[in-house]
Write a protein that holds these residues in place. Sequence first.
Motif, PDB file in Angstrom:
ATOM      1  N   GLU A 113       8.930  -3.024  14.352  1.00 48.74           N
ATOM      2  CA  GLU A 113       8.631  -3.099  12.856  1.00 48.74           C
ATOM      3  C   GLU A 113       9.685  -3.758  12.174  1.00 48.74           C
ATOM      4  N   ALA A 114      11.018  -3.727  12.407  1.00 50.36           N
ATOM      5  CA  ALA A 114      12.194  -4.203  11.880  1.00 50.36           C
ATOM      6  C   ALA A 114      11.997  -5.587  12.055  1.00 50.36           C
ATOM      7  N   ARG A 117       9.084  -7.101   9.623  1.00 52.03           N
ATOM      8  CA  ARG A 117       9.221  -7.324   8.163  1.00 52.03           C
ATOM      9  C   ARG A 117      10.539  -8.213   7.720  1.00 52.03           C
ATOM     10  N   SER A 118      11.408  -8.319   8.740  1.00 49.52           N
ATOM     11  CA  SER A 118      12.607  -9.325   8.441  1.00 49.52           C
ATOM     12  C   SER A 118      12.354 -10.753   8.850  1.00 49.52           C
ATOM     13  N   GLY A 119      11.478 -10.799   9.775  1.00 48.75           N
ATOM     14  CA  GLY A 119      11.093 -12.233  10.430  1.00 48.75           C
ATOM     15  C   GLY A 119      12.353 -12.691  11.452  1.00 48.75           C
ATOM     16  N   PHE A 120      13.043 -11.654  11.749  1.00 45.67           N
ATOM     17  CA  PHE A 120      14.259 -11.951  12.850  1.00 45.67           C
ATOM     18  C   PHE A 120      13.319 -11.866  14.169  1.00 45.67           C
ATOM     19  N   GLU A 121      13.916 -12.667  15.049  1.00 46.50           N
ATOM     20  CA  GLU A 121      13.485 -12.549  16.571  1.00 46.50           C
ATOM     21  C   GLU A 121      14.468 -11.901  17.321  1.00 46.50           C
TER      22      GLU A 121
END
Lengths: 143, 143
Positions: A113-114, A117-121
């Motif tokens: 989920e994080a 939301r953040s677009g981090f891979e």
Amino acid sequence: MAQQLLQALDRAGVRLTGPRRELAHLIAQRAGHFTAADLLADAERRQLGIGRATIFRLLELLAEQNLVERVDLPDGRHAYVPCEPSHHHHLVCISCGGSSEVDDCGIDAVAAEAARRSGFEIQSHRLELFGRCPGCQSGTSPQ
Amino acid sequence: MAQQLLQALDRAGVRLTGPRRELAHLIAQRAGHFTAADLLADAERRQLGIGRATIFRLLELLAEQNLVERVDLPDGRHAYVPCEPSHHHHLVCISCGGSSEVDDCGIDAVAAEAARRSGFEIQSHRLELFGRCPGCQSGTSPQ
DNA sequence: CCATAGATGAGACTTAGTCTCATGTAGGTT
DNA sequence: AACCTACATGAGACTAAGTCTCATCTATGG
Ligand SMILES: [Zn+2]
Ligand SMILES: [Zn+2]
Ligand SMILES: [Zn+2]
Ligand SMILES: [Zn+2]
């Protein structure tokens, strides 16, 4: 437990040397988490003549094989916990040092989920829970 | 951002000295996480004449006030991330060092569930997610 | 039994972090 | 504005953590 470590090392294709056998036993005899310094002290107490470098080298090996996991204690020290390769999170007792494993239920979902939301891979994550184990809560033996 | 740090320090009742003001600016100018050694290098580069001890003392202060949070990087180094006091978890980019905050949705539930199953009385937990931020994924600029 | 790649211990070295102490200064008091 | 003092500072010794090199040793496959 020492046997398990040694078997896994064998499987990993490294040599089963004297120092490694001895260290495997020292690790097996430690109840919970331990630091490199702890192992070093154990080895010196028994006069095994094992060098500092050898201990760091073995811990690195074991961590690579997921046989131990590095945890960073709240006070900043680096410690290790013997670990099932399939589990990745630990409950660490700050009183007696014992630890137990937490299955990932939910944690991976939180990570996913994080990431969404953040677009981090997300490549890796680290979760450590610190507290007091059942034994240390009841008994007034904070060791 | 340096101002925020300084105000918070003032509120905490400590003195706003020259070295603290300068370090606050150095921290503000760092994009993401940084180590004590990073700050020390910044200070030396600018010939501020700030001692090593002062840097460690300030970081300790800031951490106490929840103005920065200690994260333990995958490679074992201790770093700090400027931090909103209300949030407690971070997504850390291993490429550019940037970080973003994760609200606790779900994490506390996982901790509570783990506590229930294990009987541990959980006092604190630490969650860090490591990966690549959106910018570092697209741009081929691993800095 | 041998050959050899891999492992070891010693100890120098590097880095991280703490401590002490004489000196300096922030900030409240007058 | 000058003063006072508790707090903060820099220097540098010190400790602890971790890495590296290198000559020697040994586990293991042949
Ligand atoms: Zn585990
Ligand atoms: Zn316990
Ligand atoms: Zn935060
Ligand atoms: Zn990035």
